[in-house]
Every structure is written in structure tokens, then in C-alpha cells.
Design a protein around this motif. Structure first.
Motif, PDB file in Angstrom:
ATOM      1  N   SER A  73       0.803  -1.218   0.000  1.00 39.60           N
ATOM      2  CA  SER A  73       0.000   0.000   0.000  1.00 39.60           C
ATOM      3  C   SER A  73       0.838   1.271   0.000  1.00 39.60           C
ATOM      4  O   SER A  73       0.325   2.350  -0.316  1.00 39.60           O
ATOM      5  N   VAL A  74       2.122   1.170   0.366  1.00 43.55           N
ATOM      6  CA  VAL A  74       2.981   2.360   0.419  1.00 43.55           C
ATOM      7  C   VAL A  74       4.004   2.355  -0.713  1.00 43.55           C
ATOM      8  O   VAL A  74       5.063   2.974  -0.616  1.00 43.55           O
ATOM      9  N   GLN A  75       3.702   1.619  -1.797  1.00 47.05           N
ATOM     10  CA  GLN A  75       4.553   1.659  -2.986  1.00 47.05           C
ATOM     11  C   GLN A  75       4.165   2.863  -3.847  1.00 47.05           C
ATOM     12  O   GLN A  75       2.991   3.197  -3.968  1.00 47.05           O
ATOM     13  N   GLU A  76       5.149   3.478  -4.441  1.00 45.00           N
ATOM     14  CA  GLU A  76       4.877   4.651  -5.278  1.00 45.00           C
ATOM     15  C   GLU A  76       4.336   4.259  -6.641  1.00 45.00           C
ATOM     16  O   GLU A  76       3.446   4.909  -7.188  1.00 45.00           O
ATOM     17  N   SER A  77       4.855   3.161  -7.194  1.00 46.29           N
ATOM     18  CA  SER A  77       4.469   2.741  -8.532  1.00 46.29           C
ATOM     19  C   SER A  77       3.410   1.648  -8.473  1.00 46.29           C
ATOM     20  O   SER A  77       3.440   0.779  -7.600  1.00 46.29           O
TER      21      SER A  77
ATOM     22  N   GLU B 173       2.929  -0.227 -11.247  1.00 45.52           N
ATOM     23  CA  GLU B 173       3.304  -1.157 -12.301  1.00 45.52           C
ATOM     24  C   GLU B 173       3.458  -2.570 -11.744  1.00 45.52           C
ATOM     25  O   GLU B 173       3.951  -2.763 -10.630  1.00 45.52           O
ATOM     26  N   ILE B 174       3.059  -3.564 -12.541  1.00 44.69           N
ATOM     27  CA  ILE B 174       3.068  -4.956 -12.079  1.00 44.69           C
ATOM     28  C   ILE B 174       4.480  -5.418 -11.751  1.00 44.69           C
ATOM     29  O   ILE B 174       4.731  -6.070 -10.731  1.00 44.69           O
ATOM     30  N   PHE B 175       5.431  -5.060 -12.611  1.00 42.25           N
ATOM     31  CA  PHE B 175       6.795  -5.567 -12.452  1.00 42.25           C
ATOM     32  C   PHE B 175       7.723  -4.556 -11.787  1.00 42.25           C
ATOM     33  O   PHE B 175       8.936  -4.708 -11.833  1.00 42.25           O
ATOM     34  N   ALA B 176       7.157  -3.516 -11.196  1.00 42.60           N
ATOM     35  CA  ALA B 176       7.987  -2.537 -10.496  1.00 42.60           C
ATOM     36  C   ALA B 176       8.622  -3.177  -9.266  1.00 42.60           C
ATOM     37  O   ALA B 176       7.972  -3.958  -8.561  1.00 42.60           O
ATOM     38  N   PRO B 177       9.912  -2.898  -8.999  1.00 42.75           N
ATOM     39  CA  PRO B 177      10.558  -3.487  -7.822  1.00 42.75           C
ATOM     40  C   PRO B 177       9.940  -2.950  -6.536  1.00 42.75           C
ATOM     41  O   PRO B 177       9.454  -1.819  -6.483  1.00 42.75           O
ATOM     42  N   ILE B 178       9.976  -3.784  -5.510  1.00 37.12           N
ATOM     43  CA  ILE B 178       9.453  -3.383  -4.209  1.00 37.12           C
ATOM     44  C   ILE B 178      10.407  -2.379  -3.560  1.00 37.12           C
ATOM     45  O   ILE B 178      11.612  -2.608  -3.466  1.00 37.12           O
ATOM     46  N   SER B 179       9.860  -1.264  -3.148  1.00 32.73           N
ATOM     47  CA  SER B 179      10.646  -0.227  -2.485  1.00 32.73           C
ATOM     48  C   SER B 179      10.352  -0.237  -0.993  1.00 32.73           C
ATOM     49  O   SER B 179       9.202  -0.362  -0.579  1.00 32.73           O
ATOM     50  N   LEU B 180      11.421  -0.107  -0.206  1.00 35.92           N
ATOM     51  CA  LEU B 180      11.260  -0.051   1.249  1.00 35.92           C
ATOM     52  C   LEU B 180      11.060   1.381   1.743  1.00 35.92           C
ATOM     53  O   LEU B 180      10.888   1.598   2.940  1.00 35.92           O
ATOM     54  N   LEU B 181      11.108   2.350   0.826  1.00 37.08           N
ATOM     55  CA  LEU B 181      10.837   3.744   1.189  1.00 37.08           C
ATOM     56  C   LEU B 181       9.344   3.997   1.038  1.00 37.08           C
ATOM     57  O   LEU B 181       8.810   3.915  -0.076  1.00 37.08           O
ATOM     58  N   PRO B 182       8.637   4.279   2.130  1.00 37.61           N
ATOM     59  CA  PRO B 182       7.174   4.424   2.046  1.00 37.61           C
ATOM     60  C   PRO B 182       6.774   5.634   1.217  1.00 37.61           C
ATOM     61  O   PRO B 182       7.430   6.681   1.237  1.00 37.61           O
ATOM     62  N   SER B 183       5.683   5.454   0.489  1.00 41.01           N
ATOM     63  CA  SER B 183       5.118   6.526  -0.328  1.00 41.01           C
ATOM     64  C   SER B 183       3.619   6.571  -0.106  1.00 41.01           C
ATOM     65  O   SER B 183       2.968   5.536   0.044  1.00 41.01           O
ATOM     66  N   ALA B 184       3.084   7.774  -0.088  1.00 42.02           N
ATOM     67  CA  ALA B 184       1.639   7.956   0.098  1.00 42.02           C
ATOM     68  C   ALA B 184       0.925   8.128  -1.240  1.00 42.02           C
ATOM     69  O   ALA B 184      -0.228   8.581  -1.271  1.00 42.02           O
ATOM     70  N   ALA B 185       1.574   7.722  -2.334  1.00 41.90           N
ATOM     71  CA  ALA B 185       1.003   7.955  -3.659  1.00 41.90           C
ATOM     72  C   ALA B 185      -0.340   7.254  -3.837  1.00 41.90           C
ATOM     73  O   ALA B 185      -1.283   7.828  -4.390  1.00 41.90           O
TER      74      ALA B 185
ATOM     75  N   GLU C 259      -9.353  -4.736  -8.649  1.00 43.64           N
ATOM     76  CA  GLU C 259      -8.025  -4.139  -8.796  1.00 43.64           C
ATOM     77  C   GLU C 259      -6.926  -5.183  -8.594  1.00 43.64           C
ATOM     78  O   GLU C 259      -5.891  -5.143  -9.269  1.00 43.64           O
ATOM     79  N   GLY C 260      -7.157  -6.120  -7.648  1.00 46.60           N
ATOM     80  CA  GLY C 260      -6.121  -7.104  -7.367  1.00 46.60           C
ATOM     81  C   GLY C 260      -6.117  -8.285  -8.308  1.00 46.60           C
ATOM     82  O   GLY C 260      -5.046  -8.773  -8.682  1.00 46.60           O
ATOM     83  N   MET C 261      -7.303  -8.754  -8.718  1.00 47.07           N
ATOM     84  CA  MET C 261      -7.399  -9.985  -9.502  1.00 47.07           C
ATOM     85  C   MET C 261      -7.465  -9.737 -11.003  1.00 47.07           C
ATOM     86  O   MET C 261      -6.953 -10.527 -11.784  1.00 47.07           O
ATOM     87  N   GLU C 262      -8.104  -8.654 -11.431  1.00 53.03           N
ATOM     88  CA  GLU C 262      -8.292  -8.412 -12.862  1.00 53.03           C
ATOM     89  C   GLU C 262      -7.291  -7.399 -13.415  1.00 53.03           C
ATOM     90  O   GLU C 262      -6.635  -7.653 -14.425  1.00 53.03           O
ATOM     91  N   ILE C 263      -7.163  -6.275 -12.742  1.00 54.72           N
ATOM     92  CA  ILE C 263      -6.272  -5.225 -13.229  1.00 54.72           C
ATOM     93  C   ILE C 263      -4.841  -5.446 -12.759  1.00 54.72           C
ATOM     94  O   ILE C 263      -3.903  -4.915 -13.339  1.00 54.72           O
ATOM     95  N   LEU C 264      -4.661  -6.227 -11.692  1.00 51.85           N
ATOM     96  CA  LEU C 264      -3.349  -6.526 -11.108  1.00 51.85           C
ATOM     97  C   LEU C 264      -2.673  -5.274 -10.572  1.00 51.85           C
ATOM     98  O   LEU C 264      -1.442  -5.175 -10.554  1.00 51.85           O
ATOM     99  N   ASN C 265      -3.478  -4.339 -10.099  1.00 46.12           N
ATOM    100  CA  ASN C 265      -2.947  -3.131  -9.464  1.00 46.12           C
ATOM    101  C   ASN C 265      -2.902  -3.378  -7.958  1.00 46.12           C
ATOM    102  O   ASN C 265      -3.733  -2.896  -7.198  1.00 46.12           O
ATOM    103  N   TYR C 266      -1.915  -4.156  -7.526  1.00 46.45           N
ATOM    104  CA  TYR C 266      -1.841  -4.562  -6.128  1.00 46.45           C
ATOM    105  C   TYR C 266      -1.625  -3.397  -5.159  1.00 46.45           C
ATOM    106  O   TYR C 266      -2.216  -3.383  -4.076  1.00 46.45           O
ATOM    107  N   PRO C 267      -0.793  -2.403  -5.485  1.00 48.14           N
ATOM    108  CA  PRO C 267      -0.638  -1.287  -4.545  1.00 48.14           C
ATOM    109  C   PRO C 267      -1.940  -0.544  -4.271  1.00 48.14           C
ATOM    110  O   PRO C 267      -2.244  -0.228  -3.113  1.00 48.14           O
ATOM    111  N   LEU C 268      -2.714  -0.256  -5.322  1.00 48.85           N
ATOM    112  CA  LEU C 268      -3.975   0.447  -5.102  1.00 48.85           C
ATOM    113  C   LEU C 268      -4.965  -0.437  -4.345  1.00 48.85           C
ATOM    114  O   LEU C 268      -5.661   0.036  -3.423  1.00 48.85           O
ATOM    115  N   ALA C 269      -5.051  -1.735  -4.702  1.00 52.03           N
ATOM    116  CA  ALA C 269      -5.940  -2.644  -3.978  1.00 52.03           C
ATOM    117  C   ALA C 269      -5.532  -2.743  -2.518  1.00 52.03           C
ATOM    118  O   ALA C 269      -6.389  -2.772  -1.626  1.00 52.03           O
TER     119      ALA C 269
END
Length: 567
Positions: free
Chosen positions: A33-37, A39-51, A242-252
Motif C-alpha cells: 500500500s505504500v509503494q509509489e508505482s 506497475e506490475i513488475f515494479a521493484p518493491i521499495s522499502l521507502l514508504p510513499s503515500a502515492a 483491482e487485485g485480480m483483474e487489473i493486477l494493481n496490487y498497490p492500489l488494492a
């Protein structure tokens, strides 16, 4: 020995399981939930983002979605409370012989698959359903109440009303009956006795029921999907999409975390509100509220006393009808020679839908998968919950109540977050078989129920028999096999049956984790009810109902159903 701190280690396996299969998925959701991107294949960032949170809180669609879902949860909780009071009071006044049958009215719907109950509401409200046919018979135009907020609200009330009834029953059954008798002796009628005696003393149970129903109703999506169609949007449906169809896990994940925050906030508000109405609990002086003028108050009381008896009977009948009538409609539709599952008008009797179910290899394969998961879930849950029950009852260690609350925590948090987190973990660690992921989540959901039942059973053990056996030279293992286990056998059997039914019928979280090669029967029914209207859905649903009734009959032979809940 009772009070031994070492006995607390018996809860360690349960705690470790929750850390692996409950805390880890929630941690994954919080991290996503605190990922900035997005994108499905974006690397996991340990820096929290409120995006992700900024996107949700800056979009009127998401704000309206969260508000509508919250209001729906509040409305369902309020309606459930109104219907639950007459039913819970009726249960407390039944004779001991009749009480198990009264509890069957509550437990059969409670343990029946949520998809089955939603199908019953569809048969009730569909364009050619019972309500529409009744309206036409009375000369009104046909009605279509499906695909609206009323239909979704009614379906959720039908699903979660049993939880409110059982929460109120606990406190109402424990009330001192002489208080109500004294009020009646002083001239108070039924309405005044309820308002001045029954309601204030039952507020702690009401708080628990309101909290539980709101938490479940505001995170439910199965009933909303089936009964509301695509016209009614709730947060759980968007998280799934968002999680199952669009695969937008950060937003979900951000939406799931906002659901969790809302649940915590509403729980706090309910606690403060009920706490303000029950000052005697914390030995505070009661708050004086402005009263009505005496003449107006007398008029209100007279009207209430005149209306109360009839109103309570109407609400009682309405509550029983909401619980049982949809299940009856499903059973009737399963032998209706109509090609559409939502047509309530009886065309002719037929068994062909049952034959179609038994000849369908997909149904049989999915049923076998569900049986395997449920059986394994019960075995593992028992192995975790039974030692934990002994730890919570017989151990004496600091923080025991906090540990007990932690073990029951899965019941208080949105299951959607657990399902979404486990889905992402299985994708990260793809060497883990999906079967184990589904099983792990089922144990997390079922074990708390089994722990509650087993904890009560362990507390009722006769310690004198154990001490006598030990004094005669029996080893601890022999004492457990010959003394403890026979006493626990009914409680273990009941908890296993309840756990099996809960696991076998679970769909809300399992829908996140099933794959093309791993499908459970409830998820199959949910998918077919969403995209297909063939009457085989009602046939397999009726089989669910019959299995639930048969297992509850077995439970009642081991232990009366009213005692099952009290344990």
C-alpha cells in the motif's frame, strides 16, 4: 499444574501459525500500500510513499465508494439490531426442550454458504420472483428490486443477522429475570420494561453485535456482486477487481488498509457511544438527558405500550422469514423444471438438475478439493487450538488476556486483506503450492472458532478426576488419554463439525486464491451464479443446505445446539 507459566508454551504453535499465515499477509498488504508505482513488475521499495492513498483520497469515485460502503455497513448493523432483539428475546424464553430447535433457526443459515443465501434473495426479489409475483397477484405492476442498494442491504442482513442475534442472546440470557418481574410489578408495560430494563442491560452485547456486523458487512462483496450486479459498487468488489483483474496490487492494498482503518475507527466510535450509555460499567455517574414534558411523555408511553406487542411479533416473524424463507426458495427452485435459476414460479417437478450436478465432473472435482481442504483445515486447527485452549485456561503467565485477544484477532479484521496479502505472497514465493496457501488461510479463519469452543470445554473439565488418576500412579499421557480426552470428546467433535462447515463453505477469502487447477466448490458456485443462471446452481446449493442440516443434527445429538453456542 494449574497456573503454571510453562503451560503457556502450549499456545506457541498457534501464535507461530498466525504470524506466518495472518501477520505476514497483512504485512505484505501494508508494504504494497505504500509503494509509489502501480506497475506490475515494479521493484518493491522499502521507502514508504503515500502515492496510492493520495490517489484514492483525491478521487471522488473512491471517496464515494468508501462512504457508500460505510453507510451500507451502518444500515445493515442497525437493521440487524432491530430484527435481532425480538428473536434473541424469544430464544431466551423458550423451554429447554424447544431451545435447540430455536437455535437451529439461527445456526442453519449461519453455517450455510453465503452464495446459497444470496441466491435465495435473488429468487425473492427477481423480476419473476416471489415479491414480483405477489405484487402482480394484488394488481400492482411487476417489481424488480434486484441490482439496487435495498437488495444488497437485505441480502447482507440475511447473512449477518445470526451474528447479531447470538451476540444479544449472550447478555439477554444472563440478565437477572427478577428485574423485569419487579418492573412489571411496579406497573411497567412491555415497552417500558424493554426501554428501561432490557435495553440498558443488553448494551454491551449490542456493542459487540454492531461492531461485528459492521465489520463483516462493510467488507463483504459476494452478496453485493450477486444481488447488486454491476450497479452497486462496494469497496470489497473494487479491491477484488483491482487485485485480480487489473493486477494493481498497490492500489488494492491501499483500499484494503483504508477498510481496516475504517473498521478500527468505527469500533472505537461504537465503544465510546455505548460506553457513554452504560456509565455504571465504569462506576461513573449517569448523564442526565433532557426529558419530554410529562403530558407528552405519558402519551408516548401509552402509544408505545399499545403498539409494542404487535410490533414485536411482526419483527419476530420478519426475522425468522428473512433467515429461512430464502433457503426454502432455493430448495423449491432446485426441483423446478425451469431453465432459469431466478424464476420462482413453479413450472413442474423434476430431479434433472440434481442429475446434472452428479454427472458434472467439475462439480465433483471441486467438491473433492473442498473436502480435502476442509478435512486438513479441521485437523490442523484442532492441533493448534486444543493446546492453546489449555494454555489460556490453565496457564498463569503475564499477558495471557492479550495473547487470547491476539489469537482471536482474525475474526475482527477484514478477510479481504488476508486474501489479498496471501495472494501476493504466493506470487512472490511461487514454489509454495496454491493448496497450502488456501489451507493456511482457512486455518487462520477457522481456528479462532474452534479455539472458542474448545476453551469452554477445557474450562469445564473436572480437575478432581485428573488429580485422583495422578495420585493412583497414572502418567500424564495416560491421564490425558483415559481421563481428559473422554471428557473433551463431545466438545472436540462439535468444534470439528463447526470448523468443517465453516471451511467447506468459505468463499470470501478463497476467491482470491483459487486457480484454474485449484477450485473449491463454493467458489465454483459463486462464479457460475455470477455469469450463469442455470438451475443446477440451486440444486448444488440445496445439497449444501441439506449437508449443513444433517451435520447440525449430529451436533445436537452430541450436545444441544443452545449449549454449543454458550460454550
Amino acid at each position: 499444574m494449574q497456573g503454571s507459566p510453562r503451560a503457556g508454551w502450549l499456545a506457541a504453535p498457534y501464535v507461530l501459525w498466525l504470524l506466518a499465515a495472518f501477520a505476514a499477509p497483512l504485512g505484505a498488504v501494508a508494504l504494497l500500500s505504500v509503494q509509489e508505482s502501480s506497475e506490475i513488475f515494479a521493484p518493491i521499495s522499502l521507502l514508504p510513499s503515500a502515492a496510492q492513498y493520495a490517489e484514492i483520497l483525491g478521487d471522488t469515485f473512491f471517496l464515494r465508494l468508501l462512504l457508500n460502503t460505510g453507510l451500507l455497513g451502518l444500515a445493515v448493523a442497525a437493521a440487524s439490531a432491530v430484527l435481532a432483539y425480538p428473536l434473541a428475546l424469544w430464544l431466551t424464553r423458550l423451554s429447554p426442550r424447544a431451545k435447540p430447535f430455536g437455535f437451529a433457526i439461527i445456526l442453519v443459515p449461519l453455517l450455510t454458504n453465503v452464495v446459497v443465501r444470496s441466491l435465495g434473495i435473488i429468487l425473492l426479489l427477481a423480476p419473476r420472483g416471489v415479491v414480483s409475483n405477489a405484487a402482480q397477484a394484488l394488481g400492482f405492476p411487476p417489481l424488480n428490486l434486484l441490482f439496487g442498494w435495498f437488495a444488497v442491504g437485505l441480502s447482507l442482513v440475511q447473512v449477518f443477522l445470526p451474528f447479531m442475534v447470538l451476540a444479544l442472546y449472550d447478555v439477554l440470557d444472563g440478565q437477572e429475570k427478577r428485574l423485569e418481574e419487579a418492573a412489571a410489578g411496579l406497573g411497567a408495560g412491555p415497552a417500558l420494561r424493554f426501554w428501561r430494563v432490557i435495553l440498558p442491560l443488553s448494551l454491551p452485547g449490542l456493542r459487540g453485535g454492531l461492531t461485528l456486523v459492521f465489520l463483516m458487512a462493510s467488507t463483504a462483496y459476494v452478496s453485493a456482486t450477486l444481488v447488486g450486479g454491476r450497479k452497486v459498487q462496494v469497496t470489497g468488489m473494487v479491491v477484488l477487481r483491482e487485485g485480480m483483474e487489473i493486477l494493481n496490487y498497490p492500489l488494492a492494498s491501499a483500499l484494503a488498509m483504508l477498510m481496516l482503518a475504517t473498521s478500527i475507527l468505527v469500533t472505537f466510535v461504537f465503544a465510546r457511544a455505548i460506553g457513554g450509555l452504560t456509565p455504571w460499567v465504569n462506576a461513573r455517574p449517569p448523564r442526565r438527558w433532557p426529558g419530554l414534558p410529562p403530558a407528552l411523555r405519558r402519551g408516548v408511553v401509552q402509544v408505545a405500550e399499545a403498539v409494542a406487542p404487535a410490533l414485536s411479533r411482526i419483527l419476530l416473524l420478519a426475522a425468522i422469514a428473512i433467515l429461512l424463507f430464502p433457503l426454502l426458495l432455493v430448495a423449491v427452485a432446485s426441483v423446478n423444471d425451469s431453465p432459469q435459476a431466478t424464476v420462482a414460479q413453479f413450472v413442474g417437478f423434476t430431479w434433472k438438475w440434481y442429475a446434472a450436478v452428479l454427472e458434472n465432473e467439475r462439480y465433483l472435482s471441486d467438491a473433492w478439493t473442498s473436502l480435502q481442504i476442509a478435512a486438513c483445515c479441521v485437523v490442523i486447527s484442532l492441533a493448534l487450538a486444543l493446546p492453546a485452549a489449555f494454555a489460556l485456561v490453565r496457564a498463569g503467565f503475564a499477558g495471557k488476556e492479550a495473547v487470547g485477544a491476539f489469537l482471536m484477532l482474525p475474526l475482527a479484521l477484514p478477510g479481504i486483506a488476508i486474501g489479498l496479502g496471501m495472494l501476493r505472497l504466493l506470487q512472490w514465493f511461487n514454489q509454495i503450492p496454491p493448496f497450502l496457501g488456501v489451507l493456511a488461510v482457512h486455518v487462520v479463519l477457522v481456528a479462532p472458532f474452534m479455539l472458542a469452543l474448545l476453551r469452554a470445554s477445557v474450562a469445564q473439565l473436572e480437575r478432581g478426576l485428573e488429580e485422583a488418576a495422578g495420585g493412583l500412579g497414572a502418567t500424564p499421557s495416560r491421564v490425558f488419554r483415559r481421563v481428559i480426552l473422554p471428557q473433551l470428546a463431545p466438545g472436540i467433535a462439535v468444534s470439528c463439525v463447526i470448523g468443517f462447515l465453516l471451511s467447506f463453505g468459505e468463499v470470501t477469502v478463497t476467491a482470491f486464491l483459487t486457480t484454474a487447477r485449484l477450485q473449491t466448490l463454493p467458489v465454483r458456485i459463486y462464479a457460475e451464479a455470477t455469469f450463469s443462471l442455470e438451475n443446477t446452481v440451486n440444486a448444488i446449493s440445496t445439497i449444501f443446505i441439506l449437508v449443513t442440516v444433517a451435520l447440525l443434527v449430529l451436533v445436537n445429538r452430541l450436545m444441544p445446539l443452545d449449549r454449543v453456542w454458550k460454550r
